[in-house]
Enzyme design. Structure first.
Site, mmCIF file in Angstrom:
data_model
loop_
_atom_site.group_PDB
_atom_site.id
_atom_site.type_symbol
_atom_site.label_atom_id
_atom_site.label_comp_id
_atom_site.label_asym_id
_atom_site.label_seq_id
_atom_site.Cartn_x
_atom_site.Cartn_y
_atom_site.Cartn_z
ATOM 1 N N ASP A 47 -3.628 -8.803 4.967
ATOM 2 C CA ASP A 47 -2.295 -9.588 4.921
ATOM 3 C C ASP A 47 -2.067 -10.714 5.964
ATOM 4 O O ASP A 47 -1.396 -11.467 6.133
ATOM 5 C CB ASP A 47 -1.427 -8.599 4.983
ATOM 6 N N HIS A 54 5.343 -9.832 10.393
ATOM 7 C CA HIS A 54 6.277 -9.526 9.179
ATOM 8 C C HIS A 54 7.716 -9.696 9.472
ATOM 9 O O HIS A 54 8.215 -9.241 10.419
ATOM 10 C CB HIS A 54 6.016 -8.141 8.491
ATOM 11 N N HIS A 109 -1.838 -2.161 14.802
ATOM 12 C CA HIS A 109 -1.967 -1.088 14.087
ATOM 13 C C HIS A 109 -3.298 -0.379 13.473
ATOM 14 O O HIS A 109 -3.439 0.436 13.016
ATOM 15 C CB HIS A 109 -1.186 -1.905 12.622
ATOM 16 N N HIS A 128 0.919 -1.139 -0.127
ATOM 17 C CA HIS A 128 0.013 0.065 -0.018
ATOM 18 C C HIS A 128 0.774 1.448 -0.074
ATOM 19 O O HIS A 128 0.721 2.156 0.862
ATOM 20 C CB HIS A 128 -1.102 0.081 1.135
ATOM 21 N N HIS A 153 -5.221 -9.245 14.355
ATOM 22 C CA HIS A 153 -5.438 -8.260 13.433
ATOM 23 C C HIS A 153 -6.167 -8.367 12.363
ATOM 24 O O HIS A 153 -5.970 -9.603 11.670
ATOM 25 C CB HIS A 153 -4.143 -7.752 13.411
ATOM 26 N N GLU A 175 -6.488 -6.665 9.421
ATOM 27 C CA GLU A 175 -5.895 -6.246 7.894
ATOM 28 C C GLU A 175 -5.728 -7.590 7.152
ATOM 29 O O GLU A 175 -5.390 -8.690 7.620
ATOM 30 C CB GLU A 175 -4.739 -5.334 7.987
ATOM 31 N N ASP A 181 1.494 -6.726 13.926
ATOM 32 C CA ASP A 181 2.308 -5.803 13.139
ATOM 33 C C ASP A 181 3.611 -5.072 13.924
ATOM 34 O O ASP A 181 4.440 -4.420 13.519
ATOM 35 C CB ASP A 181 1.511 -4.694 12.579
HETATM 36 FE FE LIG Z 1 -1.506 -4.138 9.677
HETATM 37 FE FE LIG Z 2 0.714 -6.432 8.446
#
Ligand SMILES: [Fe+2]
Ligand SMILES: [Fe+2]
Ligand SMILES: Cc1cc2nc3c(=O)[nH]c(=O)nc-3n(C[C@H](O)[C@H](O)[C@H](O)COP(=O)(O)O)c2cc1C
Length: 391
Positions: A81, A221, A143, A23, A77, A79, A162
């Protein structure tokens, strides 16, 4: 190859070697989506991976156990990903029970359908797996509002999603394998581009974690921390407090070189007063790289020529990006060349003020700066340098 964080806790994530844009953030080294298997008498999967990588995750799980044995999915989370494989996982394992934070409940249904069955976990809740237990702490805005961390008390393993991540695709999974010096630049870029607006929340989360013993941190990550935990925690604290060095960045763009001439003269002034500075022209530099330097730099001077009464689009893009990231305690200046009515510098001042920066100086020059205009730029650089030194 099985990757164990501790006995019975495995990395089962996916490696995205070819991701170059996350992003808007340039991920030159790719990334990973880290999911973890925690095996007590019952088996839980903590987070999933981006949907196209579902099969990769599943095949890593199969190396360890029959996926049908997974009873729980923990969504740290929402999101995509990390939650993106949820629908495929539910298809493959219809019996799986999905857990998430209170704030994630509505968000998950808005992603995957209103009929999604969910069990809610609040800060302090414990999920007993038999032999291992999962404790949860909500960490809103690290996040997203839904973010939480999972902690395996028996093994002192923290899975903070995150937080503490870095976009690195690699064969190595642990910090002692890749080395802190190799990881730090990506951890810095990640913090600057993803975490910077949430310094206050990071400090709160770090405080909450101070009372907890941690042997391993498995972010969502990149590399898993087990050797350099005190180093990365101290670095996060420094960033979250907005500490920065007495240096300056001059970030600008130009159509015919006049704003660039101003930038060079300002550079001259800054460095003559002893403030190290770097210049970036936006049409040839990447905004996510520049922002990485903003994280640790006190002075930020932005320059734009006027085009059609306003900001040059590349500068407007950068100003918008910076405004969202809200760097703390920066000293700023706006400059640029114009031809008739002007407008860019005024717009820049407004953007920088909206970013919460201290506006130290502004200067516009009509068309090509002459010797006198350039010495005014140099003087501006010197004044900003003295402000930085005094800060
Ligand atoms: Fe995130
Ligand atoms: Fe992430
Ligand atoms: C496409 C274009 C549009 C412009 N629009 C404006 C304008 O609306 N108002 C103004 O004051 N100057 C305008 N200018 C003049 C420039 O701001 C002026 O040439 C300035 O010196 C360019 O700085 P630079 O050399 O850093 O690109 C425009 C120039 C160009 C090329």
């Amino acid at each position: 190859m099985k990757v164990a964080l501790k006995h019975g806790i495995y990395w089962v994530g996916a490696i995205d070697w070819n991701l170059r844009d996350f992003h808007g953030y340039t991920t030159r080294r790719g990334t990973t989506y880290n999911a973890y298997l925690v095996m007590g008498e019952k088996v839980a999967l903590v987070d999933t991976v981006k949907a196209p990588f579902f099969e990769e995750m599943l095949s890593r799980i199969r190396e360890i156990i029959d996926p049908a044995k997974i009873e729980y999915l923990i969504v740290n989370h929402v999101e995509m990903d990390h939650s993106g494989s949820l629908p495929l996982l539910k298809q493959a394992l219809p019996h799986i029970k999905v857990f998430c934070s209170p704030r994630a409940e509505e968000e998950l249904r808005l992603h995957y359908g209103k009929d999604l069955a969910l069990s809610i976990l609040k800060t302090g809740d414990v999920l007993d797996l038999g032999g291992k237990s999962l404790t949860f702490v909500e960490t809103p805005m690290v996040h997203w509002p839904d973010s939480m961390v999972t902690y395996v008390r028996e093994d002192k393993v923290l899975l903070p999603n995150d937080a503490f991540g870095q976009h690195i695709a690699s064969t190595e999974r642990f910090d002692d394998e890749l080395g802190f010096d190799c990881i730090l630049p990506e951890a810095t870029k990640y913090y600057a581009n993803i975490v910077m607006p949430y310094g206050a929340q990071v400090l709160k989360a770090l405080d909450a974690l101070k009372g907890i013993e941690i042997d391993v941190i498995g972010p969502s990550h990149g590399i898993i921390w087990r050797k350099h935990i005190p180093d990365i925690a101290a670095t996060y604290e420094k960033w979250a407090k907005g500490e920065a060095e007495k240096k300056a960045l001059i970030v600008y763009d130009t159509m015919w070189g006049s704003t660039e001439k101003m930038a060079r003269a300002i550079y001259q002034g800054l460095t003559e007063e002893g403030i190290p500075a770097r210049m970036y022209r936006l049409s040839t530099s990447d905004k996510s790289d520049i922002v990485t330097e903003v994280l640790e730099t006190r002075g930020l001077l932005l320059g734009s020529p006027t085009i059609n009464n306003g900001l040059f689009p590349k500068v407007a893009e950068f100003a918008t990006y910076i405004k969202g990231l809200r760097p703390k305690g920066r000293i700023s200046a706006a400059f640029g060349s114009y031809g008739w009515g002007g407008g860019a510098v005024k717009a820049l001042v407004a953007e920088l003020q909206a970013s919460g920066m201290e506006m130290a100086e502004e200067l516009q020059v009509k068309f090509v700066p002459d010797r006198e205009a350039l010495s005014a730029c140099e003087e501006l650089g010197k004044r900003v340098a003295r402000k930085i030194k005094g800060s």
